[in-house]
Scaffold this motif. Structure first.
Motif, mmCIF file in Angstrom:
data_model
loop_
_atom_site.group_PDB
_atom_site.id
_atom_site.type_symbol
_atom_site.label_atom_id
_atom_site.label_comp_id
_atom_site.label_asym_id
_atom_site.label_seq_id
_atom_site.Cartn_x
_atom_site.Cartn_y
_atom_site.Cartn_z
ATOM 1 N N LEU A 1 0.856 -1.217 0.041
ATOM 2 C CA LEU A 1 0.059 0.020 0.029
ATOM 3 C C LEU A 1 0.955 1.230 -0.041
ATOM 4 O O LEU A 1 1.810 1.221 0.682
ATOM 5 C CB LEU A 1 -0.969 -0.115 1.338
ATOM 6 C CG LEU A 1 -2.142 -0.968 1.167
ATOM 7 C CD1 LEU A 1 -2.716 -1.211 2.630
ATOM 8 C CD2 LEU A 1 -3.096 -0.451 0.329
ATOM 9 N N PRO A 2 0.386 2.454 -0.578
ATOM 10 C CA PRO A 2 1.402 3.465 -0.691
ATOM 11 C C PRO A 2 1.139 4.104 0.864
ATOM 12 O O PRO A 2 0.382 3.732 1.657
ATOM 13 C CB PRO A 2 0.351 4.419 -1.688
ATOM 14 C CG PRO A 2 -0.648 3.670 -2.221
ATOM 15 C CD PRO A 2 -0.714 2.362 -1.500
ATOM 16 N N ALA A 3 2.173 5.025 1.028
ATOM 17 C CA ALA A 3 1.945 5.874 2.298
ATOM 18 C C ALA A 3 0.871 6.385 2.565
ATOM 19 O O ALA A 3 -0.156 6.610 1.644
ATOM 20 C CB ALA A 3 3.191 6.903 2.350
ATOM 21 N N ALA A 4 0.244 6.538 3.595
ATOM 22 C CA ALA A 4 -0.847 7.330 3.978
ATOM 23 C C ALA A 4 -2.173 6.492 3.555
ATOM 24 O O ALA A 4 -3.134 7.070 2.718
ATOM 25 C CB ALA A 4 -1.133 8.742 3.763
ATOM 26 N N SER A 5 -2.263 5.108 3.649
ATOM 27 C CA SER A 5 -3.252 4.290 3.449
ATOM 28 C C SER A 5 -3.834 3.471 4.435
ATOM 29 O O SER A 5 -3.074 3.323 5.482
ATOM 30 C CB SER A 5 -2.492 3.275 2.156
ATOM 31 O OG SER A 5 -2.325 4.056 1.010
#
Lengths: 156, 295
Positions: free
Chosen positions: B173-177
């Motif tokens: 998952l990308p950051a801030a997910s």
């Protein structure tokens, strides 16, 4: 379409010739005479046929015996020593962890596998691990108490 | 069970050769939890079984391109308890933990479950929400496709005769997910879901707006279903409780449940909307918490 397979069952090397479609449960019961493991549902749900394959508990009713060729099997018959019961077996007796007894071999083998993996399990861990072993007498509280008793180091 | 020939080759090439030789008559077996049960019930009667159990290395769980690769022969229990999976994609470990019982999870494999293409399973739902791709090998080579394109119909996958699933690749998952898996099962804990939903939400760098969301559902159609309309409602938006609920409601149009002993089609459609709203809310909250955690 018979196959000769080699298993180590409860520490003893066994060779047996079986049809490829033989389940591991039928092989243990009918070919090797180990009738402790039971067939309940026959579809991997009830846990009465639980045995350990290389130390991991499995449903022997939906395992093919040929797939176990070369591997180690532990059944309920392999738990007790010469003189004394396995601590889990003794705890089931002491705490009344069974009623009619049909599910008991599977319950005991699963409980042994639990304590091998998690020596001092929480009640939540006991419940999650054991949820695949059904007791139609519904003696679940006593089963959990038995496992809790078996896990206490003073009893081991 | 019917009589059959059984081969347990040591290499994948050998397995593919045997499969090629026997065509439709042959079936691949791994953990056997699905296939042996179907054979015992005489739903399938293959004349040849090719076991993948003796092929070394097919059970690896490894890092791949910043994400994870799960080998086809990894068991559900191995995925559930893998420190690597728990650290990188805890939602995936949690999803595998919800399958059946520990005993079955010791047997059932990642690839076997995908090839079985049962729309009531847990892992495909979360894997689709995570954007996973399935790896396939056949006599003519290797191909890969998005998992959501792999499921074609009830118990039908895109596998051609002679092909096997070798693994599944899951991007991180990308950051801030945030991600969530919600399994609604009013019966016993080891049952199939009545409705299952997985959601992932990724935030814009401002940490306030949704950049992308992915949502997938299980047990509400003949295949796992991706709810793109719900995803589109959220993309680029400043998200609040009302929008999350509306996105959940929108999955009604995507699902096509079958009535069975777990509930009527109408009931499952209602529950799909409710559970989708909950999964999205959990994923959104987790994404927001991850932003707060880094500031």
């Amino acid at each position: 379409m018979n196959r000769k397979i080699r298993l180590t069952v409860n520490g003893t090397a066994r060779a047996v010739e079986i049809p490829t479609y033989r389940t591991l449960l039928d092989c243990l019961r009918n070919d090797l005479g180990l009738t402790g493991s039971k067939e309940g549902c026959g579809v991997g749900v009830c846990g009465a046929c639980t045995v350990l394959l290389d130390g991991k508990m499995i449903s022997s009713c939906i395992a093919l015996a040929v797939s176990a060729d070369g591997h180690e099997i532990t059944t309920i018959e392999g738990l007790a020593g010469d003189e004394r019961l396995h601590p889990v077996q003794q705890a089931f007796i002491d705490a009344g962890g069974f009623q009619c007894g049909i599910c008991t071999p599977g319950q005991v083998v699963s409980a042994k596998a639990l304590l091998d993996a998690i020596p001092n399990p929480s009640d939540a861990e006991i419940r999650e691990w054991m949820l695949g072993n059904l007791c139609r007498c519904t003696g679940y509280y006593k089963i959990i108490e038995s496992i809790r008793a078996a896990a206490q180091p003073s009893r081991a | 069970m019917n009589a059959f020939e059984y081969a347990a080759p040591r290499t994948l090439d050998e397995a593919l050769a045997v499969l090629g030789e026997h065509g439709d008559e042959a079936r691949v077996i791994a953990g056997g939890t699905a296939l042996v049960t179907m054979m015992r019930q005489r739903l399938v009667r293959p004349s040849y079984l090719v076991s993948l159990r003796e092929i070394a290395g097919l059970d690896r769980i490894e890092a791949a391109n910043g994400g994870l690769r799960l080998g086809a022969l990894a068991t559900h229990r191995e995925v559930e308890t893998s420190p690597r999976v728990r650290e990188r994609l805890p939602v995936l470990a949690e999803t595998f933990r919800r399958v059946a019982s520990v005993r079955i999870r010791h047997m059932a494999t990642v690839g076997g479950a995908l090839a079985h293409a049962d729309p009531n399973q847990d892992p495909p739902v979360t894997l689709i929400a995570l954007g996973a791709r399935v790896e396939i090998r056949g006599a003519s080579g290797r191909r890969e496709l998005p998992l959501e394109e792999f499921f074609r119909d009830y118990y039908e996958s895109a596998l051609e005769p002679g092909e096997v699933v070798t693994g599944v690749v899951v991007p991180s998952l990308p950051a801030a997910s945030g991600a969530a898996y919600v399994k609604f099962l009013p019966r016993t804990a080891d049952d199939y879901a009545t409705v299952a939903v997985a959601a992932t939400v990724s935030l814009e760098p401002d940490g306030e707006r949704c950049r992308t969301a992915r949502i997938a559902l299980g047990s509400v159609g003949v295949t796992p279903i991706r709810a793109r309309a719900a995803e589109a409602l959220l993309a680029g938006q400043r998200v609040g409780a009302d929008l999350l609920r509306a996105a959940g409601e929108s999955v009604r149009g995507a699902v096509d449940p079958l009535s069975d002993h777990r509930g009527s089609a109408a009931y499952k459609r209602e529950m799909a909307a409710v559970m989708a709203g909950r999964a999205l809310t959990q994923a959104w909250d987790a994404a927001r918490a991850s932003v707060r955690g880094t500031r």
